[in-house]
Design an enzyme around this catalytic site. Structure first.
Site, mmCIF file in Angstrom:
data_model
loop_
_atom_site.group_PDB
_atom_site.id
_atom_site.type_symbol
_atom_site.label_atom_id
_atom_site.label_comp_id
_atom_site.label_asym_id
_atom_site.label_seq_id
_atom_site.Cartn_x
_atom_site.Cartn_y
_atom_site.Cartn_z
ATOM 1 N N LEU A 43 -21.718 10.787 22.380
ATOM 2 C CA LEU A 43 -20.604 9.861 22.483
ATOM 3 C C LEU A 43 -20.675 9.155 23.834
ATOM 4 O O LEU A 43 -21.455 9.540 24.709
ATOM 5 C CB LEU A 43 -19.278 10.621 22.342
ATOM 6 C CG LEU A 43 -19.049 11.294 20.986
ATOM 7 C CD1 LEU A 43 -17.796 12.169 21.034
ATOM 8 C CD2 LEU A 43 -18.933 10.270 19.870
ATOM 9 N N SER A 44 -19.825 8.142 24.012
ATOM 10 C CA SER A 44 -19.905 7.410 25.281
ATOM 11 C C SER A 44 -19.606 8.320 26.467
ATOM 12 O O SER A 44 -20.215 8.178 27.525
ATOM 13 C CB SER A 44 -18.955 6.215 25.274
ATOM 14 O OG SER A 44 -17.627 6.625 25.034
ATOM 15 N N GLU A 45 -18.663 9.279 26.304
ATOM 16 C CA GLU A 45 -18.387 10.255 27.361
ATOM 17 C C GLU A 45 -18.007 11.609 26.778
ATOM 18 O O GLU A 45 -17.356 11.686 25.724
ATOM 19 C CB GLU A 45 -17.251 9.786 28.283
ATOM 20 C CG GLU A 45 -17.695 8.972 29.484
ATOM 21 C CD GLU A 45 -17.817 7.505 29.153
ATOM 22 O OE1 GLU A 45 -18.472 6.785 29.911
ATOM 23 O OE2 GLU A 45 -17.257 7.089 28.129
ATOM 24 N N THR A 46 -18.422 12.640 27.500
ATOM 25 C CA THR A 46 -17.987 14.008 27.242
ATOM 26 C C THR A 46 -17.329 14.523 28.520
ATOM 27 O O THR A 46 -17.871 14.350 29.617
ATOM 28 C CB THR A 46 -19.172 14.904 26.846
ATOM 29 O OG1 THR A 46 -19.742 14.411 25.633
ATOM 30 C CG2 THR A 46 -18.728 16.344 26.640
ATOM 31 N N HIS A 80 -10.675 6.828 28.998
ATOM 32 C CA HIS A 80 -10.423 7.364 27.655
ATOM 33 C C HIS A 80 -10.724 8.858 27.574
ATOM 34 O O HIS A 80 -10.044 9.601 26.860
ATOM 35 C CB HIS A 80 -11.189 6.563 26.589
ATOM 36 C CG HIS A 80 -12.594 6.994 26.349
ATOM 37 N ND1 HIS A 80 -13.652 6.559 27.120
ATOM 38 C CD2 HIS A 80 -13.130 7.831 25.416
ATOM 39 C CE1 HIS A 80 -14.772 7.101 26.666
ATOM 40 N NE2 HIS A 80 -14.481 7.868 25.635
#
Length: 309
Positions: A43-46, A80
């Site tokens: 994903l874009s961030e974890t 986010h």
């Protein structure tokens, strides 16, 4: 085994907004392991929150360290994934505190749960500079634009759409490109990034992320209103191939640069913004307070699971 969640942030609907993974691993791991986990989720961030009080757990602790990783690198600030983390702590774990503090690469971030059950995040405001060759003077300090910059911008914005101006946030390496206010939602959502060309032109040392934004002249006619027909003050799309994220569906950190600009343009301290990622979309309620940007948003959990390390 570790509790793990995937949360759609800045939305009230599943499969909208921006998904982030949140891993409740109570001890600090090597960066290499964090990167492997982030790459696994892809994903874009974890996000990785760790309680800073050794006598407290995820339900009772009020102060955490918080780090965010893309599949390729660590990120200094992520809105986010902070919202998703707070949603997990408040709503999944049932954290007993009214306010939580996160120690991050961008300093201390404060979040609280509001009276509607949403999370309010207190973020830093990024200072902006003008790029001399790109647009009229707007009262910001000036720096020269790198020679490659217009070619990078045209990797997203076609020459058929006029560019009004461009600003830069040096601390975050964010480029903000303001385009024609007559652009319709369908035209805006049709923009496509040529990521291979962008990476060929630039290595990310100057621009880490690029936001394309506009304030629609006629929001209703152009399609920039929410389902209740409330108009958005501005709209944006955010691209970061240099971080391994071609386009981010909802970028809270980018609002820390864009919102102060649009607040200056509109004279408003409270803004309603829309990130127009095709097929998803995300809404931001934003308040400017001194040198801080207050972001308010909803989230929904879409996955609960366990991570085996």
């Amino acid at each position: 085994m570790t509790k793990t969640y995937i949360v759609d942030a800045f939305t009230m609907e599943r499969f909208k907004g921006n998904p982030a993974a949140v891993c409740l691993i109570p001890e600090v791991l090597p960066d290499e392991t964090y990167l492997k986990i982030a790459a696994e989720f892809n994903l874009s961030e974890t996000a990785f929150p760790v309680p800073l009080d050794s006598s407290a757990d995820y339900k009772t602790c009020s102060k955490f360290s918080l780090r965010w990783f893309t599949p390729k690198t660590e990120f200094p600030l992520c809105g986010h994934a902070t919202l998703a983390t707070s949603h997990v702590l408040f709503n999944e774990i049932g954290n007993i505190n009214n306010e939580i503090h996160y120690e991050t690469l961008s300093g201390t971030l404060k979040v609280r749960k509001d009276e509607n059950g949403n999370v309010e995040m207190n973020f830093p405001k990024y200072e902006l500079v003008e790029l001399e060759e790109l647009g009229p003077q707007q009262g910001y300090p000036k720096i020269a634009a790198p020679e490659f910059l217009m070619d990078v911008i045209h990797c997203v914005v076609p020459k058929t759409i006029p560019i009004v101006s461009a600003l830069y946030a040096p601390e975050a390496r964010f480029l903000i490109v303001i385009i024609d206010p007559n652009t319709t939602r369908s035209e805006f959502e049709a923009l496509k990034l040529n990521s291979s060309r962008a990476l060929e032109l630039h290595d990310g040392s100057f621009v880490r992320d690029m936001s394309i934004t506009l304030r629609p002249k006629n929001p209703l006619e152009q399609g920039f209103v929410d389902p209740s027909e409330e108009a958005y003050d501005y709209t944006c799309r955010c691209f970061g191939p240099w971080d391994g994220v071609n386009e981010d569906p909802a970028t809270g950190s980018a609002q820390c640069a864009m919102a102060p600009y649009w607040a200056k343009v509109t004279g408003k301290k409270e803004l309603y913004a829309y990130q127009a990622f095709p097929t998803r979309g995300a809404q931001f309620r934003i308040r400017l307070q001194d040198d801080r940007v207050i972001l308010n948003g909803s989230s929904v959990t879409v996955l609960r699971g366990e991570l085996r390390l």
